[in-house]
Design a protein around this motif. Sequence first.
Motif, PDB file in Angstrom:
ATOM      1  N   GLN A   2       0.830  -1.204   0.000  1.00  0.00           N
ATOM      2  CA  GLN A   2       0.000   0.000   0.000  1.00  0.00           C
ATOM      3  C   GLN A   2       0.867   1.257   0.000  1.00  0.00           C
ATOM      4  N   ALA A  75     -10.864 -10.629   3.173  1.00  0.00           N
ATOM      5  CA  ALA A  75      -9.729  -9.956   3.812  1.00  0.00           C
ATOM      6  C   ALA A  75      -8.414 -10.347   3.131  1.00  0.00           C
ATOM      7  N   GLU A 109      -8.336   0.471  -1.710  1.00  0.00           N
ATOM      8  CA  GLU A 109      -7.561   0.372  -0.478  1.00  0.00           C
ATOM      9  C   GLU A 109      -7.234  -1.083  -0.163  1.00  0.00           C
ATOM     10  N   ALA A 111      -6.956  -3.180   2.348  1.00  0.00           N
ATOM     11  CA  ALA A 111      -7.296  -3.263   3.770  1.00  0.00           C
ATOM     12  C   ALA A 111      -7.188  -4.715   4.235  1.00  0.00           C
ATOM     13  N   ASP A 114     -10.651  -6.132   5.615  1.00  0.00           N
ATOM     14  CA  ASP A 114     -11.906  -5.799   4.937  1.00  0.00           C
ATOM     15  C   ASP A 114     -12.431  -7.013   4.170  1.00  0.00           C
ATOM     16  N   PHE A 117     -12.902  -6.690   0.338  1.00  0.00           N
ATOM     17  CA  PHE A 117     -11.739  -6.439  -0.504  1.00  0.00           C
ATOM     18  C   PHE A 117     -11.737  -7.418  -1.678  1.00  0.00           C
TER      19      PHE A 117
END
Length: 126
Positions: A2, A75, A109, A111, A114, A117
């Motif tokens: 990221q 995730a 993003e 994440a 998440d 995702f």
Amino acid sequence: IQEALMKIKAELLRANIKPAGKSIAVFLSSDDESFQFEAMVPIDAAVDAKTALGSDVKISQTPAGKSFRFGHKGAYDSIDDTYEVLTAYLDAKGIEAKESFIEEYITDELAPLDENFTLHIYVQPK
């Protein structure tokens, strides 16, 4: 990953270059302790390769050629399960893959927790 993608996007913004696709990471090598990768953000092909960007950011070619595409939704921390499934699929089909795997981040993003995702994993056969 990221952090590297954010650095590239900041340099593109500074140079007034618009992204032309989703961010990707090309995984060059990995082991149980670490991994090596190149982060990339596709841009318009008309941009001059000599455009001045930060010292850690350069304009180069993204991977090209035939590939198999696998999906992952959930995730990022659970991506190892997806890699196990795709590796089993390639083994069952007798497909020998190149050493690198390519992740295309559909969700902006990255994440780790998440559950919504989404990314695509591209595997190029040898």
